[in-house]
Write a protein that holds these residues in place. Structure first.
Motif, mmCIF file in Angstrom:
data_model
loop_
_atom_site.group_PDB
_atom_site.id
_atom_site.type_symbol
_atom_site.label_atom_id
_atom_site.label_comp_id
_atom_site.label_asym_id
_atom_site.label_seq_id
_atom_site.Cartn_x
_atom_site.Cartn_y
_atom_site.Cartn_z
ATOM 1 N N ARG A 191 -3.435 -22.054 -8.879
ATOM 2 C CA ARG A 191 -3.164 -20.990 -8.683
ATOM 3 C C ARG A 191 -3.978 -19.737 -8.880
ATOM 4 O O ARG A 191 -4.729 -18.771 -8.789
ATOM 5 C CB ARG A 191 -1.499 -20.448 -10.304
ATOM 6 C CG ARG A 191 -1.241 -18.959 -9.860
ATOM 7 C CD ARG A 191 0.114 -18.573 -10.585
ATOM 8 N NE ARG A 191 0.873 -19.341 -10.787
ATOM 9 C CZ ARG A 191 0.928 -20.414 -11.734
ATOM 10 N NH1 ARG A 191 0.373 -20.565 -12.888
ATOM 11 N NH2 ARG A 191 2.282 -21.516 -11.336
ATOM 12 N N ALA A 192 -4.930 -19.919 -10.714
ATOM 13 C CA ALA A 192 -5.516 -18.583 -10.622
ATOM 14 C C ALA A 192 -7.011 -18.735 -9.403
ATOM 15 O O ALA A 192 -8.005 -17.890 -8.956
ATOM 16 C CB ALA A 192 -6.735 -19.345 -11.988
ATOM 17 N N LEU A 193 -7.057 -20.105 -8.975
ATOM 18 C CA LEU A 193 -8.448 -19.961 -8.210
ATOM 19 C C LEU A 193 -7.762 -19.851 -7.059
ATOM 20 O O LEU A 193 -8.448 -18.600 -5.794
ATOM 21 C CB LEU A 193 -8.817 -21.519 -7.958
ATOM 22 C CG LEU A 193 -9.897 -22.579 -6.848
ATOM 23 C CD1 LEU A 193 -10.767 -21.348 -7.077
ATOM 24 C CD2 LEU A 193 -9.661 -23.429 -7.113
ATOM 25 N N ALA A 194 -6.335 -20.123 -6.806
ATOM 26 C CA ALA A 194 -6.167 -19.768 -5.462
ATOM 27 C C ALA A 194 -6.598 -17.383 -5.263
ATOM 28 O O ALA A 194 -7.045 -18.021 -3.732
ATOM 29 C CB ALA A 194 -4.986 -19.485 -5.443
ATOM 30 N N ALA A 195 -6.074 -17.337 -6.815
ATOM 31 C CA ALA A 195 -6.228 -15.516 -6.713
ATOM 32 C C ALA A 195 -7.972 -14.684 -6.437
ATOM 33 O O ALA A 195 -7.671 -13.829 -5.814
ATOM 34 C CB ALA A 195 -5.500 -15.376 -7.681
ATOM 35 N N ARG A 196 -8.157 -15.664 -6.607
ATOM 36 C CA ARG A 196 -10.070 -15.889 -6.466
ATOM 37 C C ARG A 196 -10.499 -16.148 -4.956
ATOM 38 O O ARG A 196 -11.131 -14.964 -4.652
ATOM 39 C CB ARG A 196 -10.722 -16.678 -7.701
ATOM 40 C CG ARG A 196 -10.459 -16.358 -9.276
ATOM 41 C CD ARG A 196 -11.893 -17.538 -9.741
ATOM 42 N NE ARG A 196 -12.760 -17.500 -9.527
ATOM 43 C CZ ARG A 196 -13.670 -18.102 -10.094
ATOM 44 N NH1 ARG A 196 -13.615 -19.070 -10.984
ATOM 45 N NH2 ARG A 196 -15.282 -17.944 -9.774
ATOM 46 N N ILE A 197 -9.546 -16.608 -4.246
ATOM 47 C CA ILE A 197 -10.002 -17.236 -3.260
ATOM 48 C C ILE A 197 -9.392 -16.044 -2.633
ATOM 49 O O ILE A 197 -9.525 -15.739 -1.264
ATOM 50 C CB ILE A 197 -9.584 -17.969 -2.902
ATOM 51 C CG1 ILE A 197 -10.475 -19.369 -3.610
ATOM 52 C CG2 ILE A 197 -9.597 -18.525 -1.555
ATOM 53 C CD1 ILE A 197 -9.788 -20.900 -2.989
ATOM 54 N N TRP A 198 -8.428 -15.397 -2.585
ATOM 55 C CA TRP A 198 -7.527 -14.258 -1.763
ATOM 56 C C TRP A 198 -8.387 -13.048 -1.914
ATOM 57 O O TRP A 198 -8.754 -12.714 -0.842
ATOM 58 C CB TRP A 198 -6.089 -14.759 -2.478
ATOM 59 C CG TRP A 198 -5.152 -13.117 -1.534
ATOM 60 C CD1 TRP A 198 -4.637 -13.542 -0.801
ATOM 61 C CD2 TRP A 198 -5.315 -12.256 -1.656
ATOM 62 N NE1 TRP A 198 -3.805 -13.066 -0.108
ATOM 63 C CE2 TRP A 198 -4.103 -12.045 -0.453
ATOM 64 C CE3 TRP A 198 -5.691 -10.936 -1.983
ATOM 65 C CZ2 TRP A 198 -4.094 -10.042 -0.031
ATOM 66 C CZ3 TRP A 198 -5.886 -9.995 -2.435
ATOM 67 C CH2 TRP A 198 -5.190 -9.355 -1.337
#
Length: 283
Positions: free
Chosen positions: A180-187
């Motif tokens: 979840r945290a990684l996807a937010a950074r990628i977004w």
């Protein structure tokens, strides 16, 4: 973070460590954030200059049309070689690739043998995306049904994209909170809200449209640099037999199986330390 022009494109990079130290180049799979921060920092603390980068059509790198990429797998391999030259350092680099970035790394070492001094492959296989060779374990069917039965999120909604990634991580056995945290950074690093651009960043589906011919598996015995193959024992996407095949077919390669890992490199101190120590031992 920085951007650098190489091989007719612009790639996003991030550097760790002393710029005068031997270079370890980390090819994203597809974004640079596939490589945990802690691993980059541990490698840098081990006396290396670490540069992780986004592949084309992802992250800070140039985005053209992820639905119809105007480049091939060989182009991405040439990008890696051109990056080594552009970054300098006075010697060949240790190249590492994760997931589809591992396919880029294999081809780069084969096509540009004088540029690289060592090779690390994480969670990848010796053939292009698509149907595997008969002797290679395929994606776990039950896991794939769970993954692809889910509706796509609203790609313009950061929280929805992050929750979609967390649910996908749970389906494949990764840490949902970390995903979840990684996807937010990628977004946050995705240049636009168009669904194809988010797919290229979050899931890497640009590779399903990429020209990966000709095959390279039969050339793996030509790899003439020290090699490390890292694979999660619980990986349902590229089951561990794929990593075992790589380690058999690359002369002298060491296989490191992470017992609790799935498709992602764990960010735990123990896993990061084990992988970093194995990578540092190559060069």
């Amino acid at each position: 973070m920085a951007r650098i022009d190489v091989n007719g494109t612009t790639l996003g990079i991030e550097s760790f460590g002393d710029e005068r130290a031997p270079l370890v180049l980390l090819a994203g799979g597809t974004t640079m954030l596939s490589w945990p921060d802690g691993l980059c920092e541990r490698l840098a603390a081990g006396g290396r200059r670490v540069v992780r980068y986004d592949l084309r059509d992802s992250g800070e790198s140039e985005t053209a049309d992820p639905q119809a990429p105007g480049y091939t797998l060989r182009t991405l391999a040439a990008d890696a070689a051109a990056l080594v030259e552009a970054l300098g350092g006075g010697g060949p680099a240790h190249l590492a690739g994760i997931g589809v970035g591992g396919m880029v790394a294999q081809v780069a070492v084969l096509d540009h043998p004088g540029v690289f001094a060592a090779l690390t492959l994480v969670g990848t296989r010796p053939v292009a995306p698509g149907p595997a060779d008969p002797d290679l374990p395929e994606h776990d069917p039950a896991t794939m049904r769970r993954l692809f039965a889910r509706p796509a999120p609203d790609w313009a909604d950061r929280a929805a994209v992050a929750e979609h990634a967390a649910a996908g991580a749970e389906a494949v056995g990764n840490d949902p909170a970390a995903a979840r945290a990684l996807a937010a950074r990628i977004w946050d690093r995705t240049p636009g809200t168009a669904a194809p651009v988010h797919l290229a960043n979050q899931i890497g589906l640009v590779f399903s449209r990429l020209d990966c011919a000709p095959r390279w598996r039969e050339r793996l015995p030509e790899v003439a640099v020290p090699a490390l193959v890292v694979h999660g024992a619980r990986d349902p996407f590229f089951p561990v037999g794929n990593g075992e095949a790589l380690a058999r077919e690359i002369p002298g390669a060491r296989l490191l199986v992470l017992p609790e890992a799935s498709t992602a490199l764990p960010a735990s101190a123990a896993a990061v330390g084990e992988v970093a120590a194995a990578m540092l031992s190559l060069s």
